[in-house]
Motif scaffolding. Structure first.
Motif, PDB file in Angstrom:
ATOM      1  N   LYS A  53     -15.162   0.533  76.513  1.00  0.00           N
ATOM      2  CA  LYS A  53     -15.329  -0.703  77.309  1.00  0.00           C
ATOM      3  C   LYS A  53     -13.991  -1.260  77.802  1.00  0.00           C
ATOM      4  N   LEU A  54     -13.019  -0.388  77.993  1.00  0.00           N
ATOM      5  CA  LEU A  54     -11.719  -0.861  78.477  1.00  0.00           C
ATOM      6  C   LEU A  54     -11.551  -0.532  79.949  1.00  0.00           C
ATOM      7  N   ILE A  55     -11.045  -1.491  80.679  1.00  0.00           N
ATOM      8  CA  ILE A  55     -10.584  -1.235  82.038  1.00  0.00           C
ATOM      9  C   ILE A  55      -9.080  -1.258  81.876  1.00  0.00           C
ATOM     10  N   HIS A  56      -8.520  -0.079  81.768  1.00  0.00           N
ATOM     11  CA  HIS A  56      -7.130  -0.019  81.274  1.00  0.00           C
ATOM     12  C   HIS A  56      -6.275   0.951  82.063  1.00  0.00           C
ATOM     13  N   GLY A  57      -4.966   0.623  82.034  1.00  0.00           N
ATOM     14  CA  GLY A  57      -4.023   1.502  82.702  1.00  0.00           C
ATOM     15  C   GLY A  57      -3.916   2.833  81.970  1.00  0.00           C
ATOM     16  N   GLY A  58      -4.154   2.821  80.692  1.00  0.00           N
ATOM     17  CA  GLY A  58      -4.044   4.052  79.917  1.00  0.00           C
ATOM     18  C   GLY A  58      -2.595   4.297  79.551  1.00  0.00           C
ATOM     19  N   PHE A  59      -2.111   3.502  78.620  1.00  0.00           N
ATOM     20  CA  PHE A  59      -0.726   3.598  78.188  1.00  0.00           C
ATOM     21  C   PHE A  59      -0.400   5.024  77.735  1.00  0.00           C
ATOM     22  N   ARG A  60      -1.404   5.633  77.122  1.00  0.00           N
ATOM     23  CA  ARG A  60      -1.203   6.984  76.585  1.00  0.00           C
ATOM     24  C   ARG A  60      -0.933   7.999  77.705  1.00  0.00           C
ATOM     25  N   TYR A  61      -1.522   7.772  78.891  1.00  0.00           N
ATOM     26  CA  TYR A  61      -1.301   8.720  80.003  1.00  0.00           C
ATOM     27  C   TYR A  61       0.149   8.658  80.467  1.00  0.00           C
ATOM     28  N   LEU A  62       0.729   7.474  80.328  1.00  0.00           N
ATOM     29  CA  LEU A  62       2.133   7.297  80.681  1.00  0.00           C
ATOM     30  C   LEU A  62       3.007   8.153  79.757  1.00  0.00           C
ATOM     31  N   ARG A  63       2.654   8.105  78.462  1.00  0.00           N
ATOM     32  CA  ARG A  63       3.390   8.906  77.477  1.00  0.00           C
ATOM     33  C   ARG A  63       3.325  10.385  77.815  1.00  0.00           C
ATOM     34  N   GLU A  64       2.168  10.771  78.401  1.00  0.00           N
ATOM     35  CA  GLU A  64       1.989  12.193  78.716  1.00  0.00           C
ATOM     36  C   GLU A  64       2.552  12.537  80.091  1.00  0.00           C
ATOM     37  N   GLY A  65       3.205  11.565  80.732  1.00  0.00           N
ATOM     38  CA  GLY A  65       3.829  11.817  82.037  1.00  0.00           C
ATOM     39  C   GLY A  65       2.836  11.795  83.187  1.00  0.00           C
ATOM     40  N   LYS A  66       1.595  11.279  82.943  1.00  0.00           N
ATOM     41  CA  LYS A  66       0.598  11.255  84.026  1.00  0.00           C
ATOM     42  C   LYS A  66       0.718   9.941  84.788  1.00  0.00           C
ATOM     43  N   MET A  67       1.821   9.829  85.489  1.00  0.00           N
ATOM     44  CA  MET A  67       2.183   8.590  86.163  1.00  0.00           C
ATOM     45  C   MET A  67       1.127   8.184  87.198  1.00  0.00           C
ATOM     46  N   SER A  68       0.599   9.178  87.938  1.00  0.00           N
ATOM     47  CA  SER A  68      -0.303   8.814  89.042  1.00  0.00           C
ATOM     48  C   SER A  68      -1.624   8.244  88.494  1.00  0.00           C
ATOM     49  N   LEU A  69      -2.106   8.794  87.365  1.00  0.00           N
ATOM     50  CA  LEU A  69      -3.343   8.271  86.782  1.00  0.00           C
ATOM     51  C   LEU A  69      -3.114   6.844  86.266  1.00  0.00           C
ATOM     52  N   PHE A 150       0.611  -6.788  74.558  1.00  0.00           N
ATOM     53  CA  PHE A 150       0.510  -6.417  75.970  1.00  0.00           C
ATOM     54  C   PHE A 150      -0.912  -6.697  76.444  1.00  0.00           C
ATOM     55  N   SER A 151      -1.168  -6.487  77.719  1.00  0.00           N
ATOM     56  CA  SER A 151      -2.494  -6.855  78.249  1.00  0.00           C
ATOM     57  C   SER A 151      -3.181  -5.712  78.974  1.00  0.00           C
ATOM     58  N   ASP A 152      -4.478  -5.647  78.816  1.00  0.00           N
ATOM     59  CA  ASP A 152      -5.330  -4.764  79.615  1.00  0.00           C
ATOM     60  C   ASP A 152      -6.587  -5.568  79.945  1.00  0.00           C
ATOM     61  N   ALA A 153      -7.722  -4.917  80.082  1.00  0.00           N
ATOM     62  CA  ALA A 153      -8.949  -5.656  80.404  1.00  0.00           C
ATOM     63  C   ALA A 153     -10.141  -4.956  79.765  1.00  0.00           C
ATOM     64  N   GLN A 154     -11.257  -5.688  79.643  1.00  0.00           N
ATOM     65  CA  GLN A 154     -12.453  -5.077  79.075  1.00  0.00           C
ATOM     66  C   GLN A 154     -13.681  -5.445  79.889  1.00  0.00           C
ATOM     67  N   VAL A 155     -14.759  -4.705  79.627  1.00  0.00           N
ATOM     68  CA  VAL A 155     -15.957  -4.786  80.457  1.00  0.00           C
ATOM     69  C   VAL A 155     -17.175  -4.519  79.583  1.00  0.00           C
ATOM     70  N   ASP A 156     -18.340  -4.898  80.073  1.00  0.00           N
ATOM     71  CA  ASP A 156     -19.584  -4.372  79.518  1.00  0.00           C
ATOM     72  C   ASP A 156     -19.941  -3.203  80.430  1.00  0.00           C
TER      73      ASP A 156
END
Ligand SMILES: Cc1cc2nc3c(=O)[nH]c(=O)nc-3n(C[C@H](O)[C@H](O)[C@H](O)COP(=O)(O)OP(=O)(O)OC[C@H]3O[C@@H](n4cnc5c(N)ncnc54)[C@H](O)[C@@H]3O)c2cc1C
Length: 532
Positions: A53-69, A150-156
């Motif tokens: 239920k997260l509307i998120h940037g995906g901090f973990r993708y940044l760690r993996e170098g997936k900048m565009s995602l 830090f901040s992200d967002a959530q959803v139903d």
């Protein structure tokens, strides 16, 4: 409307009523197309009601170098926060940093700075151990060097799908969406171009052949049943992710808490959601038949509990505190034998003579995925069809707050986010006592008859698990509330008392087998570890 009542000819048929199909329907409905969406089970039945239920940037993708995602995800997050207030809401996160485990302060600082730069706002902060513990008093303080906010967002998630479908449907008679209809096959003409589909009503077994110019296969983990991958070395790798739900008092917090699992370093989150606490997720290969609805295993329960106990040792959280569980299957396209959590979350599109298949991706980026799918469908659509819609996704929410019914501003905002313009009608038709929340949840009693009347509910589980989420948030799947729910809904639904009895029994059995928290066998409580 049911399958037998549908017109025969369509411009576009979308298969799959998860977030991907719903997003495509929403954009296509603004392009003046005759568009039909068909879903085999209930809307959002698949992964789209079983996410974190997260509307998120995906901090973990940044760690993996997936900048565009990450870039696309943060942009979509900011857009949804603006366009869907009450449905997509900001969510603050706390992340403890330890001397002996997890990521250190400076790699995290770099990641959060990038995250903020994309969103164009400074939104993270580091606290020393004292200040951090004041914000998260239950966190493990052994080797704690501080922590971030830090901040992200959530959803139903299920309500996001439903709002997209409902508003697309309301946009005109050229748009239809039916649940409980299976597409059996995609038909082609003599030259091999798509000519339509064959479908079956899963409730009545009525069959129909329908014609269309283009089909979009948005069936998530199931895409290859209708369109095998064109690349023999590149297939869907179904990965199961499971969550546990606890009452919020077990870990009272208004901020979500993210931490790294002690056994394998994977990120786990404990997220306040709709009055409960959502804990997840796991990430393991799903080896069962894909037609079998997934459910959490004892090993996953142990793994999540081990993480919680380690991070919040004083709270003594155990399986008996758990309200429910749920599992979903990630539609991941895989080429090599990577660890599950290292697989790409990017979407893919395959095009074959009027058939567009789209899968992968995230809930967060559904608008972008839908745009790409409709662009790929463009050459097969009637000439003169406008470009895919890029304007706001949702109609503006009504301003007239529920002043006359004593709803708090928060409750009114939540209703508007879930029901859009229909929030006014929901409130005006409700008795004052039904505008109260169901204990332990943020759901109003009045939402149940409203959904029962207007939202294509076929079974009690549609109502309890996806139209509202009390089947996850109330003890024993909210079966203790079923008398009142029947009393409220019976006048607006066509079920007689025999049907209610059958639905109640079927729902209870279904909940016990797929949504109940599993008891942990004693051997597993002692020996736990990585799920990989
Ligand atoms: C545990 C977990 C946590 C996640 N958390 C997040 C998160 O916090 N944020 C985020 O952005 N993303 C998250 N995701 C990813 C996200 O949930 C999925 O990418 C997304 O929901 C996939 O949506 P979909 O519409 O493609 O597939 P689905 O939601 O699975 O929809 C596909 C639908 O197609 C239907 N279907 C299948 N075959 C047929 C047929 N023949 N005829 C008709 N219908 C058919 C199915 O019944 C199903 O409802 C998570 C995923 C998992 C598993």
């Amino acid at each position: 409307m049911r399958l037998e009542d549908l017109p025969e000819n369509w411009d576009l048929i979308i298969i799959g009523g998860g977030i991907t199909g719903a997003g495509i329907l929403s954009l296509a409905s603004r392009m003046g197309l005759r568009v039909l969406l068909l879903e085999r089970n209930d809307f959002a039945w698949g992964t789209s009601s079983r996410s974190s239920k997260l509307i998120h940037g995906g901090f973990r993708y940044l760690r993996e170098g997936k900048m565009s995602l990450t870039w696309a995800s943060v942009k979509e997050r900011e857009r949804l926060l603006k366009e869907a207030p009450g449905l997509v809401e900001p969510l603050g996160f706390l992340l403890p940093v330890y001397r002996d485990r997890g990521l250190g302060r400076w790699p995290l600082e770099t990641g959060f700075t990038l995250y903020d730069l994309i969103a164009r706002k400074r939104d993270h902060r580091f606290y020393d151990p004292e200040a951090f513990s004041m914000r998260s008093p239950h966190v493990n303080r052994d080797m704690l060097v501080g922590g971030f906010k830090f901040s992200d967002a959530q959803v139903d998630d299920a309500r996001l799908v439903l709002r997209l479908i409902k508003e697309a449907h309301l946009s005109g008679s050229r748009v239809q969406a039916l649940n409980y209809v299976t597409v059996n096959q995609i038909t082609r003409d003599a030259s091999g171009n798509v000519s339509g589909i064959d479908a079956t009503d899963t409730e009545t077994s009525v069959q129909r052949a329908l014609s269309c110019r283009v089909v979009i296969n948005a069936t998530g983990s199931w895409v290859e049943a209708l369109h095998p991958s064109p690349d023999p070395g590149f297939h869907i790798r179904p990965l199961r992710g499971s969550h546990l739900l606890f009452p919020l008092w077990k870990l009272p917090t208004i901020l979500a808490l993210s931490f790294f699992h002690p056994s394998d370093g994977r990120p786990i989150a404990a997220i306040p959601w709709e009055g409960g606490l959502l804990v997840g997720t796991t990430d393991i290969d799903y080896k069962e038949d894909l037609l079998v609805e997934p459910a959490i295993t004892s090993k996953e329960v142990s793994y999540l509990l081990e993480g919680l106990k380690h991070e919040f040792p004083a709270l003594d959280i155990s399986a008996k505190d758990c309200l429910s569980s749920f599992s979903g299957i990630r539609p991941i396209l895989s080429q090599r034998g990577k660890a599950p959590s290292k697989e790409s979350r990017e979407h893919v599109i395959w095009v074959s003579r009027g058939l567009v298949t789209v899968t992968g991706g995230k809930l967060t980026t559904f608008r972008r995925v839908a745009l790409h799918a409709l662009k790929a469908a463009g050459p097969f659509l009637p000439s003169g069809t406008p470009e895919p819609w890029k304007g706001p996704l949702f109609s503006p929410v009504p301003h007239a707050a529920g002043e006359n019914c004593n709803l708090s501003p928060h409750a009114w905002r939540r209703l508007c986010g879930r029901y859009g313009d229909a929030a006014n009608e929901l409130v005006s038709k409700a008795a004052p006592e039904d505008l109260k929340t169901i204990p332990g949840t943020k759901t109003l009693w009045a939402e149940l008859p409203f959904a029962g009347r207007y939202e294509q509910v076929h079974h009690l589980s549609d109502l309890m698990l996806r139209r509202v989420r009390i089947g996850l948030l109330s003890p024993s799947g909210a079966t203790g509330h079923l008398d009142r729910i029947q009393e409220l809904c019976a006048p607006v639904m066509s079920w007689d008392s025999a049907r209610w009895k059958m639905e109640r029994e079927a729902y209870h059995e279904h909940w016990k087998s797929k949504y109940a928290p599993l008891p942990i066998p004693s051997d597993l409580t002692r020996k736990t570890g990585s799920l990989r």
